[in-house]
Design an enzyme around this catalytic site. Structure first.
Site, mmCIF file in Angstrom:
data_model
loop_
_atom_site.group_PDB
_atom_site.id
_atom_site.type_symbol
_atom_site.label_atom_id
_atom_site.label_comp_id
_atom_site.label_asym_id
_atom_site.label_seq_id
_atom_site.Cartn_x
_atom_site.Cartn_y
_atom_site.Cartn_z
ATOM 1 N N THR A 97 39.311 37.760 39.173
ATOM 2 C CA THR A 97 38.793 36.779 40.125
ATOM 3 C C THR A 97 39.821 35.671 40.316
ATOM 4 O O THR A 97 40.311 35.101 39.338
ATOM 5 C CB THR A 97 37.475 36.203 39.570
ATOM 6 N N GLN A 106 36.119 46.333 42.815
ATOM 7 C CA GLN A 106 35.065 46.081 41.818
ATOM 8 C C GLN A 106 33.864 45.429 42.501
ATOM 9 O O GLN A 106 33.981 44.339 43.072
ATOM 10 C CB GLN A 106 35.572 45.167 40.699
ATOM 11 N N TYR A 154 27.255 39.693 33.614
ATOM 12 C CA TYR A 154 26.705 39.609 34.967
ATOM 13 C C TYR A 154 25.464 40.509 35.091
ATOM 14 O O TYR A 154 24.985 41.047 34.100
ATOM 15 C CB TYR A 154 27.807 39.895 35.993
ATOM 16 N N ARG A 180 32.611 49.463 34.808
ATOM 17 C CA ARG A 180 33.150 48.624 33.729
ATOM 18 C C ARG A 180 31.998 48.151 32.857
ATOM 19 O O ARG A 180 30.987 47.663 33.360
ATOM 20 C CB ARG A 180 33.888 47.419 34.301
ATOM 21 N N GLY A 215 45.074 42.169 32.295
ATOM 22 C CA GLY A 215 44.600 41.061 33.119
ATOM 23 C C GLY A 215 45.641 39.965 33.217
ATOM 24 O O GLY A 215 46.447 39.915 34.146
HETATM 25 C C1 LIG Z 1 41.607 34.770 35.839
HETATM 26 C C2 LIG Z 1 40.703 35.875 35.344
HETATM 27 C C3 LIG Z 1 39.787 36.438 36.202
HETATM 28 C C4 LIG Z 1 38.973 37.505 35.788
HETATM 29 N N1 LIG Z 1 38.139 38.092 36.677
HETATM 30 C C5 LIG Z 1 37.462 39.206 36.349
HETATM 31 C C6 LIG Z 1 36.715 39.932 37.307
HETATM 32 O O1 LIG Z 1 36.666 39.584 38.500
HETATM 33 N N2 LIG Z 1 36.050 41.040 36.883
HETATM 34 C C7 LIG Z 1 36.092 41.470 35.585
HETATM 35 O O2 LIG Z 1 35.471 42.487 35.256
HETATM 36 N N3 LIG Z 1 36.811 40.818 34.657
HETATM 37 C C8 LIG Z 1 37.509 39.725 35.013
HETATM 38 N N4 LIG Z 1 38.312 39.103 34.086
HETATM 39 C C9 LIG Z 1 38.520 39.738 32.775
HETATM 40 C C10 LIG Z 1 39.783 40.603 32.838
HETATM 41 O O3 LIG Z 1 39.620 41.703 33.717
HETATM 42 C C11 LIG Z 1 40.168 41.146 31.447
HETATM 43 O O4 LIG Z 1 39.153 41.975 30.954
HETATM 44 C C12 LIG Z 1 40.423 40.006 30.474
HETATM 45 O O5 LIG Z 1 41.294 39.042 31.028
HETATM 46 C C13 LIG Z 1 41.038 40.511 29.187
HETATM 47 O O6 LIG Z 1 42.223 41.209 29.451
HETATM 48 P P1 LIG Z 1 43.667 40.499 29.251
HETATM 49 O O7 LIG Z 1 43.721 40.094 27.831
HETATM 50 O O8 LIG Z 1 44.642 41.619 29.578
HETATM 51 O O9 LIG Z 1 43.761 39.360 30.190
HETATM 52 C C14 LIG Z 1 39.076 37.994 34.465
HETATM 53 C C15 LIG Z 1 39.985 37.387 33.590
HETATM 54 C C16 LIG Z 1 40.805 36.351 34.021
HETATM 55 C C17 LIG Z 1 41.799 35.765 33.057
#
Ligand SMILES: Cc1cc2nc3c(=O)[nH]c(=O)nc-3n(C[C@H](O)[C@H](O)[C@H](O)COP(=O)(O)O)c2cc1C
Length: 363
Positions: free
Chosen positions: A32, A105, A177, A224, A315
């Protein structure tokens, strides 16, 4: 092990996911970014997503609302109006032009919302009327007979995503959610067929899966899940049972992939090692298994090499490193991410201005 084997980088080996040929296993996690003004995707997303596209790479678009009750944050995109569908098209086209595979998504926040984001200032809807904390308005408990309407919103959103050109959809069943609210025992206090037993709590998410599969075909559908996080307590066998039950149940629909957030992501942005493992879910699920949650190059490679997962979603590192697969290939240093600009509406800063390797790193 031969010297070629030693050089092989597991994350950069090809993988066939259903009818999609992936040239590597480094997936853009859904992120997001709150830059879709008035819930309409904007032209600046064309550059953002195409920067993160590689030929044969899989990208998952940010969480995208399925209806006007699905929203809970400013400037998140939707996919329920014609205008939104049209606005997604050039973004999807740009990803396809570079050979990427792009899933949308689809999302409903449930009670993680407040009056300001709801049509006519009404209460957010959920499985419960229990409040979620000061930031959110008290939700209204969905009536049993209203639930098929929400299922239908997901069905239409999946149709719209295909109309916009996406290769498929990822049903957002994670991170607290709406679907996750139904699944989690400590949130779902219903007494109808959508609450109580594990089977009942999973009924609504599985109805969404079924409707979306019937609409666009199982070979275009992922989900997911985060059965473990959001529960701030130690190992819980009930959560293991939830993950396993969902993995087994979605097998019946033959969906393409199951994407699971690591148990260690218990605290936002902080890794906590837990005794829990996704291995039972991995073993139970027949399709492609994707993991996410604080992965770096080393443990991503390890997960692939040990067959713990088929794909790894990144992410924050992918947000800050548009050429992440290339950096992993060269074992190059990574740009740090700037948390302060994750969710600001700026169409450039912290969005499309993270440098590529050529300018950041002398080879
Ligand atoms: C800025 C940001 C926005 C995110 N938006 C979503 C999202 O829209 N949908 C979702 O399922 N997870 C979202 N997440 C979670 C990430 O998809 C991911 O699972 C999480 O950051 C952990 O992975 P990472 O350690 O590689 O960042 C978001 C995380 C961050 C940091």
């Amino acid at each position: 092990m031969s010297s070629t084997d030693e050089k092989t980088i597991p994350l950069l080996t090809p993988y066939t996911m259903g009818k999609f040929y992936l040239s590597h296993r480094v997936v853009l996690a859904p992120l997001t970014r709150q830059r879709s003004f008035d819930n309409v995707p904007q032209p600046h997303a064309i550059l953002y997503y195409s920067q993160r596209t590689t030929k044969g790479g899989l990208l998952i678009a940010e969480a995208t609302g399925v209806s006007d009750t699905a929203q809970g944050y400013p400037h998140t995109p939707g996919i329920w109006t014609k205008e939104q569908v049209e606005a997604w098209k050039p973004i999807v086209d740009a990803v396809h032009a570079k050979g990427g595979v792009f899933f949308c998504q689809i999302w409903h926040v449930g009670r993680a919302s407040n009056y300001d984001f709801q049509p006519n200032g009404q209460a957010p809807v959920s499985c419960t009327d229990k409040s979620h904390g000061a930031k959110y308005s008290p939700p209204r408990r969905l009536k049993t007979e209203e639930i098929p309407d929400i299922v239908n919103d997901f069905r239409i959103a999946s149709r719209n995503a295909i109309e916009a050109g996406f290769d498929g959809v990822e049903i957002h069943g994670a991170n607290g959610y709406l679907l996750d609210q139904f699944m989690k025992e400590h949130v779902n206090d219903r007494t109808d067929k959508y609450g109580g037993t594990l089977e009942n709590r999973c009924r609504f998410p599985l109805e969404v899966v079924e409707a979306v599969v019937n609409e666009i075909g199982a070979d275009r559908v992922g989900i997911r899940l985060s059965p473990f996080p959001s529960y701030m307590e130690s190992a819980d066998l009930k959560l293991e049972a939830l993950g396993l039950y969902m993995a087994e149940s979605i097998n019946k629909y033959g969906i393409l992939y199951c994407h699971v957030v690591q148990p260690r992501m218990k605290l936002v942005g902080k890794k906590v090692e837990t005794p829990q493992s996704l291995l039972p879910m991995r073993k139970a699920f027949n399709g492609t298994f994707m993991v996410a949650g604080d992965y770096d190059r080393v443990d991503g490679n390890k997960s692939i090499a040990e067959n713990y997962a088929d794909l790894v979603a990144y992410g924050r590192w992918f947000l800050a490193n548009p050429d992440l697969p290339r950096r992993f290939e060269l074992d190059a240093p990574l740009n740090n991410y700037v948390r302060e600009t994750f969710y600001v509406p700026d169409p450039v800063r912290g969005y499309v201005d993270y440098p590529f390797l050529e300018s950041a790193f002398e080879l």
